[in-house]
Design a protein around this motif. Sequence first.
Motif, PDB file in Angstrom:
ATOM      1  N   ARG A   1       1.204  74.217   3.030  1.00  0.00           N
ATOM      2  CA  ARG A   1       2.607  74.229   3.896  1.00  0.00           C
ATOM      3  C   ARG A   1       2.334  73.263   4.932  1.00  0.00           C
ATOM      4  O   ARG A   1       1.522  73.257   5.704  1.00  0.00           O
ATOM      5  CB  ARG A   1       2.715  75.562   4.437  1.00  0.00           C
ATOM      6  CG  ARG A   1       3.127  76.511   3.162  1.00  0.00           C
ATOM      7  CD  ARG A   1       3.580  78.175   3.502  1.00  0.00           C
ATOM      8  NE  ARG A   1       3.825  79.110   2.492  1.00  0.00           N
ATOM      9  CZ  ARG A   1       4.830  79.135   1.776  1.00  0.00           C
ATOM     10  NH1 ARG A   1       5.966  78.191   2.228  1.00  0.00           N
ATOM     11  NH2 ARG A   1       5.024  79.763   0.862  1.00  0.00           N
TER      12      ARG A   1
ATOM     13  N   ARG B   1       3.813  72.694  -4.145  1.00  0.00           N
ATOM     14  CA  ARG B   1       3.216  73.357  -5.331  1.00  0.00           C
ATOM     15  C   ARG B   1       2.591  72.642  -6.438  1.00  0.00           C
ATOM     16  O   ARG B   1       2.877  71.496  -6.299  1.00  0.00           O
ATOM     17  CB  ARG B   1       4.629  74.132  -5.754  1.00  0.00           C
ATOM     18  CG  ARG B   1       5.353  75.096  -4.756  1.00  0.00           C
ATOM     19  CD  ARG B   1       6.627  75.567  -5.206  1.00  0.00           C
ATOM     20  NE  ARG B   1       7.225  76.383  -4.234  1.00  0.00           N
ATOM     21  CZ  ARG B   1       7.088  77.584  -4.008  1.00  0.00           C
ATOM     22  NH1 ARG B   1       6.152  78.463  -4.641  1.00  0.00           N
ATOM     23  NH2 ARG B   1       7.751  78.263  -3.136  1.00  0.00           N
TER      24      ARG B   1
ATOM     25  N   GLY C   1       3.654  75.853 -10.318  1.00  0.00           N
ATOM     26  CA  GLY C   1       4.275  76.500  -9.206  1.00  0.00           C
ATOM     27  C   GLY C   1       3.655  77.244  -8.418  1.00  0.00           C
ATOM     28  O   GLY C   1       4.155  77.547  -7.250  1.00  0.00           O
ATOM     29  N   ASP C   2       2.249  77.253  -8.435  1.00  0.00           N
ATOM     30  CA  ASP C   2       1.596  78.078  -7.277  1.00  0.00           C
ATOM     31  C   ASP C   2       1.706  76.861  -6.059  1.00  0.00           C
ATOM     32  O   ASP C   2       1.565  75.792  -6.064  1.00  0.00           O
ATOM     33  CB  ASP C   2       0.159  78.289  -7.416  1.00  0.00           C
ATOM     34  CG  ASP C   2      -0.013  79.354  -8.849  1.00  0.00           C
ATOM     35  OD1 ASP C   2       0.967  79.979  -8.925  1.00  0.00           O
ATOM     36  OD2 ASP C   2      -1.382  79.527  -9.312  1.00  0.00           O
ATOM     37  N   VAL C   3       1.756  77.803  -4.849  1.00  0.00           N
ATOM     38  CA  VAL C   3       1.501  77.290  -3.453  1.00  0.00           C
ATOM     39  C   VAL C   3       0.303  76.613  -3.330  1.00  0.00           C
ATOM     40  O   VAL C   3      -0.575  77.358  -3.276  1.00  0.00           O
ATOM     41  CB  VAL C   3       2.067  78.024  -2.314  1.00  0.00           C
ATOM     42  CG1 VAL C   3       2.057  77.188  -1.199  1.00  0.00           C
ATOM     43  CG2 VAL C   3       3.585  78.432  -2.777  1.00  0.00           C
TER      44      VAL C   3
ATOM     45  N   THR D   1       6.710  72.940   1.505  1.00  0.00           N
ATOM     46  CA  THR D   1       6.062  73.721   0.578  1.00  0.00           C
ATOM     47  C   THR D   1       5.534  72.895  -0.560  1.00  0.00           C
ATOM     48  O   THR D   1       6.499  72.457  -1.549  1.00  0.00           O
ATOM     49  CB  THR D   1       6.639  74.937   0.170  1.00  0.00           C
ATOM     50  OG1 THR D   1       6.945  75.584   1.345  1.00  0.00           O
ATOM     51  CG2 THR D   1       5.615  75.775  -0.446  1.00  0.00           C
TER      52      THR D   1
END
Length: 383
Positions: free
Chosen positions: A96, A178, A91-93, A176
């Motif tokens: 972008r 992830r 789930g970490d970005v 985004t």
Amino acid sequence: MTCLLVPRLLLICCLAAAPNLASAVEAVPGAEPAGDQLVQLMVVTLTPERIVLSDTIPGRVAASRRVEIRPQVGGILLERRVEEGMRVAAGDVLFRIDPAPLQADLATAEAGLARARAAEALARSGLERSDALLARNATSSEKNDAARNDLAQAQANRAEAQAILDRRRLDLEFATLRAPIAGHVAAGLADVGALATPGADRALAVVQDLDRVHVDLRLPASRLAAVRAAALEEPRGIEILIEGDRPHARPGRLQFSDVNVDPGTGTVSVRVEVENPGLALLPGMYVRARLPRGILPEALLVPEDAVLRDGTGAAQVVVLSEDGQAVRRRVTLGDAVGPRVVVTSGLKPGDVIAIRGQDRVAEGEPVPVAVRAADALSSSVDP
């Protein structure tokens, strides 16, 4: 007178030397009378042992999970939040993408949905009026059917506009990127300012789960059944050997075996899963796995140095009887286990065998033994 002195001097010299000769003979350790030739041996008593037979197979390390990060929408990379080698959580970005074009497409889709809803409302009102007129016979059935068809088309247009809007919202979320799994970021990250293109050959990043790794092996298909059975019975697992035959900190377990045999080599793919504390095993590393292929619950083992060969090349072991007689006995050897070898026939538990000096026992009649040492055998080597 001179001639009589010479023999007397020689006799005195011989008598003087006799005590020294006697003491020299007595100083020789283990000296026995010539008529009773005894052989000095070092012996050990055989006891059954539980032995795990194994094969050492080379293999390669691979990540337990490997995910390539690829864009689902196009655009310029505005931000990169990770570096090579960094550990990330699920789930970490990671990246972008410039959202401006996607936000414009979303606004267009919202306007299209509003237009479709207005057209649907107008078509519904027209059908309601047509139904009222048809009830008073003020309009024809054909016009009423046309009004009903207009409403159906308006409803379909509204559903299509809603789907387009949902897609544009997803595209904006896809801007985004992830991490889908927890793991470590591999080398080769895309830089800020690069163009992200769906379907490109190169991924923006690669995330690998290295907490557990796989060791992929090629095993002869004929041994697969034995390896599976032994892996189930052996609780210690599969030992992984890294550089210098140093054992890995955690044992592995058999996870997968292919159902297809390579027709060219007669081998089958086998995968071993291993915990990887401290990242001691890295993808692409060459290792060896010690796969169990059989368990002998009561095996008899003798040192390889204790085995003799007769004129035909058959294996022999010197066995001592209770009355101290040594004789060569033919045996059948099995697998080697470190510096020892399994004896499959010819010996039984409790037999006393020679492990030093047995080469002085000739074939044929039993030989009396001068020294019967206490059991002496180095600690067993774990296979």
